[in-house]
Motif scaffolding. Structure first.
Motif, PDB file in Angstrom:
ATOM      1  N   ASN A 165       0.847  -1.278   0.016  1.00 58.26           N
ATOM      2  CA  ASN A 165       0.250   0.039  -0.323  1.00 58.26           C
ATOM      3  C   ASN A 165       0.757   1.473   0.005  1.00 58.26           C
ATOM      4  O   ASN A 165       0.357   2.175  -0.904  1.00 58.26           O
ATOM      5  CB  ASN A 165      -0.768  -0.389   1.099  1.00 58.26           C
ATOM      6  N   TRP A 166       1.776   1.828   0.671  1.00 53.34           N
ATOM      7  CA  TRP A 166       2.392   2.625   0.524  1.00 53.34           C
ATOM      8  C   TRP A 166       3.053   2.392   0.014  1.00 53.34           C
ATOM      9  O   TRP A 166       2.964   4.329  -1.146  1.00 53.34           O
ATOM     10  CB  TRP A 166       3.649   2.258   1.900  1.00 53.34           C
ATOM     11  N   ALA A 167       4.054   1.465  -0.750  1.00 50.64           N
ATOM     12  CA  ALA A 167       4.298   2.310  -2.595  1.00 50.64           C
ATOM     13  C   ALA A 167       3.460   2.577  -3.198  1.00 50.64           C
ATOM     14  O   ALA A 167       4.080   2.955  -4.333  1.00 50.64           O
ATOM     15  CB  ALA A 167       5.499   0.162  -2.559  1.00 50.64           C
ATOM     16  N   GLY A 168       2.584   1.539  -3.545  1.00 55.36           N
ATOM     17  CA  GLY A 168       1.624   2.093  -4.015  1.00 55.36           C
ATOM     18  C   GLY A 168       1.467   3.070  -4.132  1.00 55.36           C
ATOM     19  O   GLY A 168       0.335   4.415  -4.841  1.00 55.36           O
ATOM     20  N   SER A 169       1.131   4.308  -2.970  1.00 56.40           N
ATOM     21  CA  SER A 169       0.835   5.606  -3.035  1.00 56.40           C
ATOM     22  C   SER A 169       1.454   6.539  -3.049  1.00 56.40           C
ATOM     23  O   SER A 169       2.057   7.654  -3.881  1.00 56.40           O
ATOM     24  CB  SER A 169      -0.093   5.496  -0.962  1.00 56.40           C
ATOM     25  N   LEU A 170       2.977   5.607  -3.365  1.00 52.56           N
ATOM     26  CA  LEU A 170       3.948   7.161  -3.091  1.00 52.56           C
ATOM     27  C   LEU A 170       4.148   6.447  -5.046  1.00 52.56           C
ATOM     28  O   LEU A 170       4.281   7.722  -5.548  1.00 52.56           O
ATOM     29  CB  LEU A 170       5.649   6.288  -3.049  1.00 52.56           C
ATOM     30  N   SER A 171       3.398   5.374  -5.224  1.00 49.85           N
ATOM     31  CA  SER A 171       4.506   5.994  -7.072  1.00 49.85           C
ATOM     32  C   SER A 171       3.574   6.744  -7.798  1.00 49.85           C
ATOM     33  O   SER A 171       3.460   7.189  -8.536  1.00 49.85           O
ATOM     34  CB  SER A 171       4.077   4.157  -7.389  1.00 49.85           C
ATOM     35  N   ALA A 172       2.188   6.359  -6.998  1.00 50.54           N
ATOM     36  CA  ALA A 172       1.327   7.172  -8.005  1.00 50.54           C
ATOM     37  C   ALA A 172       1.390   9.034  -7.732  1.00 50.54           C
ATOM     38  O   ALA A 172       0.626   9.522  -8.373  1.00 50.54           O
ATOM     39  CB  ALA A 172      -0.443   7.112  -7.033  1.00 50.54           C
ATOM     40  N   ASN A 173       1.225   9.411  -5.949  1.00 49.41           N
ATOM     41  CA  ASN A 173       1.570  10.505  -6.378  1.00 49.41           C
ATOM     42  C   ASN A 173       3.334  11.064  -6.717  1.00 49.41           C
ATOM     43  O   ASN A 173       3.266  12.273  -7.024  1.00 49.41           O
ATOM     44  CB  ASN A 173       1.459  11.060  -4.551  1.00 49.41           C
ATOM     45  N   GLN A 174       4.395  10.130  -7.315  1.00 55.38           N
ATOM     46  CA  GLN A 174       5.119  10.876  -7.763  1.00 55.38           C
ATOM     47  C   GLN A 174       4.977  11.303  -8.933  1.00 55.38           C
ATOM     48  O   GLN A 174       5.742  11.714  -9.687  1.00 55.38           O
ATOM     49  CB  GLN A 174       5.929   9.467  -7.028  1.00 55.38           C
ATOM     50  N   TYR A 175       4.184  10.039  -9.331  1.00 55.79           N
ATOM     51  CA  TYR A 175       3.348  10.433 -11.312  1.00 55.79           C
ATOM     52  C   TYR A 175       2.959  11.511 -11.327  1.00 55.79           C
ATOM     53  O   TYR A 175       3.131  12.600 -11.921  1.00 55.79           O
ATOM     54  CB  TYR A 175       2.599   8.995 -11.142  1.00 55.79           C
ATOM     55  N   LEU A 176       1.921  11.946 -10.303  1.00 58.04           N
ATOM     56  CA  LEU A 176       1.601  13.544 -10.216  1.00 58.04           C
ATOM     57  C   LEU A 176       2.444  14.279 -10.223  1.00 58.04           C
ATOM     58  O   LEU A 176       2.250  15.341 -10.654  1.00 58.04           O
ATOM     59  CB  LEU A 176       0.124  13.430  -9.096  1.00 58.04           C
ATOM     60  N   LEU A 177       3.089  14.142  -9.099  1.00 59.95           N
ATOM     61  CA  LEU A 177       4.127  15.339  -8.847  1.00 59.95           C
ATOM     62  C   LEU A 177       5.293  15.570 -10.270  1.00 59.95           C
ATOM     63  O   LEU A 177       5.391  16.656 -10.795  1.00 59.95           O
ATOM     64  CB  LEU A 177       5.007  14.781  -8.059  1.00 59.95           C
ATOM     65  N   GLY A 178       5.722  14.079 -11.083  1.00 67.12           N
ATOM     66  CA  GLY A 178       6.055  14.081 -12.586  1.00 67.12           C
ATOM     67  C   GLY A 178       5.035  15.088 -13.428  1.00 67.12           C
ATOM     68  O   GLY A 178       6.156  15.261 -14.953  1.00 67.12           O
ATOM     69  N   LEU A 179       4.471  15.040 -13.344  1.00 65.82           N
ATOM     70  CA  LEU A 179       3.002  15.783 -14.189  1.00 65.82           C
ATOM     71  C   LEU A 179       3.451  17.585 -14.069  1.00 65.82           C
ATOM     72  O   LEU A 179       2.610  17.801 -14.650  1.00 65.82           O
ATOM     73  CB  LEU A 179       2.166  15.332 -14.391  1.00 65.82           C
ATOM     74  N   GLY A 180       3.398  17.725 -13.205  1.00 70.34           N
ATOM     75  CA  GLY A 180       3.503  18.824 -12.723  1.00 70.34           C
ATOM     76  C   GLY A 180       2.831  18.794 -11.685  1.00 70.34           C
ATOM     77  O   GLY A 180       2.419  20.346 -11.533  1.00 70.34           O
ATOM     78  N   HIS A 181       2.373  18.623 -11.138  1.00 73.13           N
ATOM     79  CA  HIS A 181       1.442  19.058 -10.035  1.00 73.13           C
ATOM     80  C   HIS A 181       2.030  19.247  -8.685  1.00 73.13           C
ATOM     81  O   HIS A 181       2.548  18.420  -8.458  1.00 73.13           O
ATOM     82  CB  HIS A 181       0.090  18.110  -9.260  1.00 73.13           C
ATOM     83  N   ARG A 182       2.113  20.591  -8.140  1.00 66.88           N
ATOM     84  CA  ARG A 182       2.454  20.983  -6.705  1.00 66.88           C
ATOM     85  C   ARG A 182       0.911  20.738  -5.653  1.00 66.88           C
ATOM     86  O   ARG A 182       1.078  20.483  -4.309  1.00 66.88           O
ATOM     87  CB  ARG A 182       2.647  21.662  -6.752  1.00 66.88           C
ATOM     88  N   ARG A 183       0.073  21.055  -6.302  1.00 70.60           N
ATOM     89  CA  ARG A 183      -1.287  20.834  -4.919  1.00 70.60           C
ATOM     90  C   ARG A 183      -1.765  19.818  -5.399  1.00 70.60           C
ATOM     91  O   ARG A 183      -2.364  19.663  -6.173  1.00 70.60           O
ATOM     92  CB  ARG A 183      -1.741  22.035  -4.957  1.00 70.60           C
ATOM     93  N   ILE A 184      -2.177  18.474  -4.205  1.00 73.26           N
ATOM     94  CA  ILE A 184      -2.157  17.290  -4.264  1.00 73.26           C
ATOM     95  C   ILE A 184      -3.100  17.478  -3.178  1.00 73.26           C
ATOM     96  O   ILE A 184      -2.595  16.814  -2.019  1.00 73.26           O
ATOM     97  CB  ILE A 184      -1.356  16.167  -4.510  1.00 73.26           C
ATOM     98  N   GLY A 185      -4.574  17.128  -3.396  1.00 72.74           N
ATOM     99  CA  GLY A 185      -4.928  16.574  -2.385  1.00 72.74           C
ATOM    100  C   GLY A 185      -4.992  15.075  -2.243  1.00 72.74           C
ATOM    101  O   GLY A 185      -5.217  14.433  -3.460  1.00 72.74           O
ATOM    102  N   PHE A 186      -5.425  14.963  -1.127  1.00 73.04           N
ATOM    103  CA  PHE A 186      -5.736  13.264  -0.972  1.00 73.04           C
ATOM    104  C   PHE A 186      -7.309  12.984   0.453  1.00 73.04           C
ATOM    105  O   PHE A 186      -6.632  13.323   1.367  1.00 73.04           O
ATOM    106  CB  PHE A 186      -4.663  12.937   0.432  1.00 73.04           C
ATOM    107  N   ILE A 187      -7.308  12.016  -0.562  1.00 70.70           N
ATOM    108  CA  ILE A 187      -8.837  11.287   0.174  1.00 70.70           C
ATOM    109  C   ILE A 187      -7.971   9.861   0.994  1.00 70.70           C
ATOM    110  O   ILE A 187      -7.751   8.946   0.230  1.00 70.70           O
ATOM    111  CB  ILE A 187     -10.172  11.336  -0.360  1.00 70.70           C
ATOM    112  N   ALA A 188      -8.183   9.940   2.011  1.00 76.38           N
ATOM    113  CA  ALA A 188      -7.652   9.148   2.852  1.00 76.38           C
ATOM    114  C   ALA A 188      -8.716   7.958   2.390  1.00 76.38           C
ATOM    115  O   ALA A 188      -9.953   8.105   3.327  1.00 76.38           O
ATOM    116  CB  ALA A 188      -7.117   9.222   4.639  1.00 76.38           C
ATOM    117  N   GLY A 189      -8.416   6.646   3.353  1.00 73.65           N
ATOM    118  CA  GLY A 189      -9.409   5.524   4.019  1.00 73.65           C
ATOM    119  C   GLY A 189      -9.877   5.394   5.243  1.00 73.65           C
ATOM    120  O   GLY A 189      -9.246   6.162   6.823  1.00 73.65           O
TER     121      GLY A 189
END
Length: 340
Positions: A165-189
């Motif tokens: 789970n940690w690695a999956g979340s890390l990769s998804a958010n790194q992908y968004l950062l790589g696209l140029g996003h700097r304000r990323i919202g997070f909806i937790a479980g």
């Protein structure tokens, strides 16, 4: 101790201890109504104390059933787990009994009472709160237990199966950062679940590695269901400076975000990028198809079934915690942010 002799408990023994006839104990075991409440209570107390389980004739040592227990069954997530367990069960000549306890102690007790009447090989719990008394009772019945995505409790002797789970979340958010996003919202479980906390930690780690401070106003609570995603998505979009991307801790919540975006007159990913977690079958058919972290749900069910059958056969497990790899699946719901 009674637990050491659980396999040798007989109806005749229970009858002798209760001071009743063998047919009376048999009627209680088989759920017959022609027994007085006082006698039934005394017999059931002894049956529970000595761990008696009704066995089908000629199947004393047979692997007959796997009990698969969920908190709820109202999610396609559960269907994927069931599919994996069923694949292994069918190929092994074993049946599957699926139950939902709805987080209630009374439901758990009723499930346990029903389970005692079956020739169960073992139990698979899925994100259930397996409390110590329940685990102790299952040990006394000599039933192996495997837990998928354990909640925030010590599973003690039971093997657990999850995903990275940690690695999956890390990769998804790194992908968004790589696209140029700097304000990323997070909806937790749900915060009591280990997988939820790991996904939040992965989000924080991705931002930290990129040198971006975590903005708590961009983090919203959720429960993995559509409604929570819709509510949290609407709140994030209503901020004075809304995020340019939202990472939801489940696909269902991501689809809830889709609706919040639509109702605000915006579009995914033109106005905001959305990424989910699970890779449920339907997300490739939504519009646009959802970029998400694939969690190998069916494979987790298959591994749990194989593990519980091995334990039922007397084998030992060398590893108590097993994690299957997640994978980022790229589709069309994420794009570079617009620059106004």
């Amino acid at each position: 101790m009674a637990s050491d002799n659980a396999r040798n408990v007989t109806i005749a023994m229970i009858a002798r201890l209760a001071g009743v006839s063998v047919p009376t104990v048999s009627r209680v075991v088989n759920g017959r109504s022609d027994v007085s409440p006082q006698t039934r209570e005394r017999v059931e107390e002894l049956l529970n104390r000595y761990g008696y389980r009704r066995r089908s004739a000629g199947r004393r040592n047979a692997a007959a059933l796997i009990d698969l227990v969920f908190n709820d069954l109202d999610s396609p997530w559960a269907v994927e787990i069931i599919r994996g367990v069923e694949d292994v069960a069918l190929s092994s000549g074993v049946g599957t009994v699926v139950s939902a306890i709805h987080w209630r102690i009374s439901s758990a007790k009723q499930w346990l009472d029903n389970m005692r009447t079956r020739t169960s090989s073992g139990v698979i719990f899925v994100t259930s709160m397996v409390n110590p008394p329940l685990q102790a009772e299952l040990r006394r019945l000599r039933l192996p237990v495997v837990i998928i995505d354990p909640a925030g409790v010590d599973p003690q002797e039971s093997p657990t199966i999850g995903a990275t789970n940690w690695a999956g979340s890390l990769s998804a958010n790194q992908y968004l950062l790589g696209l140029g996003h700097r304000r990323i919202g997070f909806i937790a479980g749900p915060p009591h679940l280990t997988c939820s906390r790991a996904r939040l930690d992965g989000y924080r780690a991705a931002l930290g590695a990129a040198g971006i401070p975590v903005d708590d106003s961009l983090i919203r609570a959720g429960n993995f269901y559509h409604e929570a995603g819709y509510t949290a998505g609407a709140q994030l979009l209503a901020l004075p400076e809304p995020p340019t991307a939202i990472f939801a801790s489940s696909d269902q919540m991501a689809l809830g975000v889709y609706e919040a975006v639509r109702k605000r007159g915006l579009r995914v990913p033109d106005d905001i990028s959305v990424v989910g977690f699970d890779d449920l079958p339907e997300v490739r058919w939504c519009s646009p198809p959802l970029t998400t972290v694939r969690q190998p749900l069916a494979e987790m069910g298959m591994l749990a079934a194989r593990t519980v059958l091995r334990l039922a056969g007397g084998e030992k497990t060398e590893i108590q915690r097993l994690e299957l790899a997640t994978e980022l699946v790229l589709r069309d719901s994420a794009a570079p942010p617009r620059h106004h």
